[in-house]
Design a protein around this motif. Sequence first.
Motif, PDB file in Angstrom:
ATOM      1  N   LEU A  61       1.629  -1.185   0.079  1.00  0.00           N
ATOM      2  CA  LEU A  61       0.193   0.157   0.634  1.00  0.00           C
ATOM      3  C   LEU A  61       1.229   1.510   0.217  1.00  0.00           C
ATOM      4  CD1 LEU A  61      -2.703  -0.509   2.790  1.00  0.00           C
ATOM      5  CD2 LEU A  61      -3.267  -0.903   0.282  1.00  0.00           C
ATOM      6  N   VAL A  62       1.682   1.303   1.032  1.00  0.00           N
ATOM      7  CA  VAL A  62       2.801   2.263   0.809  1.00  0.00           C
ATOM      8  C   VAL A  62       3.121   2.390  -0.609  1.00  0.00           C
ATOM      9  CG1 VAL A  62       5.363   1.325   1.035  1.00  0.00           C
ATOM     10  CG2 VAL A  62       4.824   3.591   2.118  1.00  0.00           C
ATOM     11  N   VAL A  63       3.466   2.115  -1.534  1.00  0.00           N
ATOM     12  CA  VAL A  63       3.730   2.340  -2.803  1.00  0.00           C
ATOM     13  C   VAL A  63       2.872   2.581  -4.136  1.00  0.00           C
ATOM     14  CG1 VAL A  63       5.178   1.548  -5.119  1.00  0.00           C
ATOM     15  CG2 VAL A  63       5.275   1.341  -2.920  1.00  0.00           C
ATOM     16  N   LEU A  64       1.305   1.679  -3.702  1.00  0.00           N
ATOM     17  CA  LEU A  64       0.142   2.214  -4.876  1.00  0.00           C
ATOM     18  C   LEU A  64      -0.315   2.762  -4.672  1.00  0.00           C
ATOM     19  CD1 LEU A  64      -0.880  -1.915  -4.957  1.00  0.00           C
ATOM     20  CD2 LEU A  64       0.957  -0.725  -6.525  1.00  0.00           C
ATOM     21  N   VAL A  65      -0.515   3.490  -3.384  1.00  0.00           N
ATOM     22  CA  VAL A  65      -1.648   4.268  -3.130  1.00  0.00           C
ATOM     23  C   VAL A  65      -0.588   5.833  -3.810  1.00  0.00           C
ATOM     24  CG1 VAL A  65      -3.007   5.802  -0.935  1.00  0.00           C
ATOM     25  CG2 VAL A  65      -2.515   3.042  -0.702  1.00  0.00           C
ATOM     26  N   PRO A  66       0.385   5.743  -3.024  1.00  0.00           N
ATOM     27  CA  PRO A  66       0.207   7.469  -3.500  1.00  0.00           C
ATOM     28  C   PRO A  66       0.699   7.237  -5.948  1.00  0.00           C
ATOM     29  CG  PRO A  66       2.232   6.468  -2.349  1.00  0.00           C
ATOM     30  CD  PRO A  66       1.313   4.926  -2.435  1.00  0.00           C
ATOM     31  N   PRO A 116       0.346   4.340 -16.536  1.00  0.00           N
ATOM     32  CA  PRO A 116       1.895   4.458 -16.570  1.00  0.00           C
ATOM     33  C   PRO A 116       1.946   4.155 -14.471  1.00  0.00           C
ATOM     34  CG  PRO A 116       0.880   5.462 -18.809  1.00  0.00           C
ATOM     35  CD  PRO A 116      -0.713   5.576 -17.881  1.00  0.00           C
ATOM     36  N   ALA A 117       1.303   5.130 -13.842  1.00  0.00           N
ATOM     37  CA  ALA A 117       1.970   5.286 -12.985  1.00  0.00           C
ATOM     38  C   ALA A 117       1.213   4.861 -11.861  1.00  0.00           C
ATOM     39  CB  ALA A 117       1.484   7.164 -12.373  1.00  0.00           C
ATOM     40  N   ILE A 118       0.351   3.544 -12.565  1.00  0.00           N
ATOM     41  CA  ILE A 118      -0.266   2.298 -12.171  1.00  0.00           C
ATOM     42  C   ILE A 118       0.637   1.522 -12.282  1.00  0.00           C
ATOM     43  CG2 ILE A 118      -1.971   1.007 -11.318  1.00  0.00           C
ATOM     44  CD1 ILE A 118      -4.652   3.239 -11.362  1.00  0.00           C
ATOM     45  N   ILE A 119       1.050   0.868 -13.006  1.00  0.00           N
ATOM     46  CA  ILE A 119       2.104   0.688 -13.375  1.00  0.00           C
ATOM     47  C   ILE A 119       3.339   0.212 -13.072  1.00  0.00           C
ATOM     48  CG2 ILE A 119       3.292  -1.464 -15.288  1.00  0.00           C
ATOM     49  CD1 ILE A 119       0.103  -1.857 -15.229  1.00  0.00           C
ATOM     50  N   ALA A 120       4.079   1.303 -12.452  1.00  0.00           N
ATOM     51  CA  ALA A 120       6.025   1.970 -12.522  1.00  0.00           C
ATOM     52  C   ALA A 120       5.253   1.212 -10.657  1.00  0.00           C
ATOM     53  CB  ALA A 120       5.474   3.521 -11.909  1.00  0.00           C
ATOM     54  N   GLY A 121       3.773   1.879  -9.981  1.00  0.00           N
ATOM     55  CA  GLY A 121       4.170   1.529  -8.525  1.00  0.00           C
ATOM     56  C   GLY A 121       4.003   0.128  -8.289  1.00  0.00           C
ATOM     57  N   LEU A 122       2.902  -0.762  -9.224  1.00  0.00           N
ATOM     58  CA  LEU A 122       3.241  -2.521  -9.359  1.00  0.00           C
ATOM     59  C   LEU A 122       4.740  -2.758 -10.116  1.00  0.00           C
ATOM     60  CD1 LEU A 122       0.097  -3.425 -11.729  1.00  0.00           C
ATOM     61  CD2 LEU A 122       0.422  -3.321  -8.856  1.00  0.00           C
ATOM     62  N   ARG A 123       5.021  -2.013 -10.630  1.00  0.00           N
ATOM     63  CA  ARG A 123       7.100  -3.293 -10.143  1.00  0.00           C
ATOM     64  C   ARG A 123       7.484  -3.108  -9.782  1.00  0.00           C
ATOM     65  NH1 ARG A 123       9.403  -0.461 -15.852  1.00  0.00           N
ATOM     66  NH2 ARG A 123      10.338  -1.100 -15.691  1.00  0.00           N
ATOM     67  N   VAL A 124       7.387  -1.965  -8.153  1.00  0.00           N
ATOM     68  CA  VAL A 124       8.354  -1.793  -7.475  1.00  0.00           C
ATOM     69  C   VAL A 124       7.562  -2.654  -6.538  1.00  0.00           C
ATOM     70  CG1 VAL A 124       9.222  -0.021  -4.880  1.00  0.00           C
ATOM     71  CG2 VAL A 124       8.971   0.871  -8.049  1.00  0.00           C
ATOM     72  N   ALA A 125       6.350  -2.270  -6.222  1.00  0.00           N
ATOM     73  CA  ALA A 125       5.773  -3.744  -5.050  1.00  0.00           C
ATOM     74  C   ALA A 125       5.535  -4.679  -5.778  1.00  0.00           C
ATOM     75  CB  ALA A 125       3.782  -3.158  -5.656  1.00  0.00           C
ATOM     76  N   THR A 126       5.825  -5.100  -6.785  1.00  0.00           N
ATOM     77  CA  THR A 126       6.483  -7.292  -7.060  1.00  0.00           C
ATOM     78  C   THR A 126       7.803  -7.005  -6.920  1.00  0.00           C
ATOM     79  OG1 THR A 126       4.462  -7.026  -9.007  1.00  0.00           O
ATOM     80  CG2 THR A 126       6.011  -8.558  -8.787  1.00  0.00           C
ATOM     81  N   ALA A 127       8.217  -6.375  -7.198  1.00  0.00           N
ATOM     82  CA  ALA A 127       9.763  -6.704  -6.609  1.00  0.00           C
ATOM     83  C   ALA A 127      10.074  -6.559  -5.011  1.00  0.00           C
ATOM     84  CB  ALA A 127      10.703  -5.877  -7.625  1.00  0.00           C
ATOM     85  N   SER A 128       9.588  -5.622  -4.735  1.00  0.00           N
ATOM     86  CA  SER A 128       9.871  -5.865  -2.461  1.00  0.00           C
ATOM     87  C   SER A 128       8.744  -7.118  -2.718  1.00  0.00           C
ATOM     88  CB  SER A 128       8.840  -4.302  -2.480  1.00  0.00           C
ATOM     89  OG  SER A 128       8.835  -5.186  -1.237  1.00  0.00           O
ATOM     90  N   SER A 129       7.746  -7.553  -3.183  1.00  0.00           N
ATOM     91  CA  SER A 129       6.938  -8.236  -2.756  1.00  0.00           C
ATOM     92  C   SER A 129       7.842 -10.364  -2.748  1.00  0.00           C
ATOM     93  CB  SER A 129       5.768  -8.596  -3.327  1.00  0.00           C
ATOM     94  OG  SER A 129       4.507  -9.518  -2.098  1.00  0.00           O
ATOM     95  N   ILE A 130       8.704 -10.164  -3.712  1.00  0.00           N
ATOM     96  CA  ILE A 130       9.000 -11.593  -3.957  1.00  0.00           C
ATOM     97  C   ILE A 130      10.750 -11.631  -3.251  1.00  0.00           C
ATOM     98  CG2 ILE A 130      10.528 -11.486  -5.757  1.00  0.00           C
ATOM     99  CD1 ILE A 130       8.627 -11.215  -8.168  1.00  0.00           C
TER     100      ILE A 130
END
Length: 232
Positions: free
Chosen positions: A93-98, A136-150
Amino acid sequence: MSGFFDVPSDLQHSWAGLVGLHLREALLPVAAGLLLALPLALLCGRFRRLYPPVLGVTTVLYAVPSLAFFVVLIDYTGQTELTVMIPLALYSLVVLVPAIVDGVRAVPDETLAAATAMGFGPVRRYLQVQLPIAAPAIIAGLRVATASSISLVSVGALIGNQGALGNLMAAARKYDRPELAVTAVLTTAALALLCDVALVALRRVLTPWMPPSGRRRTAAPREELLTKGGAR
């Protein structure tokens, strides 16, 4: 190469099984975080005073160590995948919400006015106009959140073999087989890279009007050179 895939039998999974488990424990929390972040971002967009406290709460949750989350949750969810996935969903959430809020706020006022004139209500305008433009902004957030989660899934090895590929790191020490740790690290990095490539491809599908990022990077220096040449 056979040693790379040779997993101890007490892990109850093959190498491919651990990869599938790792992806499940990493991607489901990101999906859950996205589902939770979408309505939160809608509320933050409509009520701007709500955004700072929401961002503060998500930041505080991200600051809580995963081990502390495990200690709190284990009495309720036991030594299960859910104990690992709940903190990962909250961390995302700290990445996706912003990312969603910033993307939605970047939508031009003229576009919103046109949607309103066409009879779009707030929710429909959010889903059919703002979110697609903010992709584009949402996908950018998903990229960070996904890498962190993995990367964070491996911590689950501390609560009874719930770390997927992270279990190989614990087994490497237990059996004095450092190659197991190498397998875990390389496979985790490969999964993060493949997921990132998939998200970039998804962004290109969802936003075909955007030029590839490489073209933007090469165009900027060319314009800068032309500007400097004109100044001379």
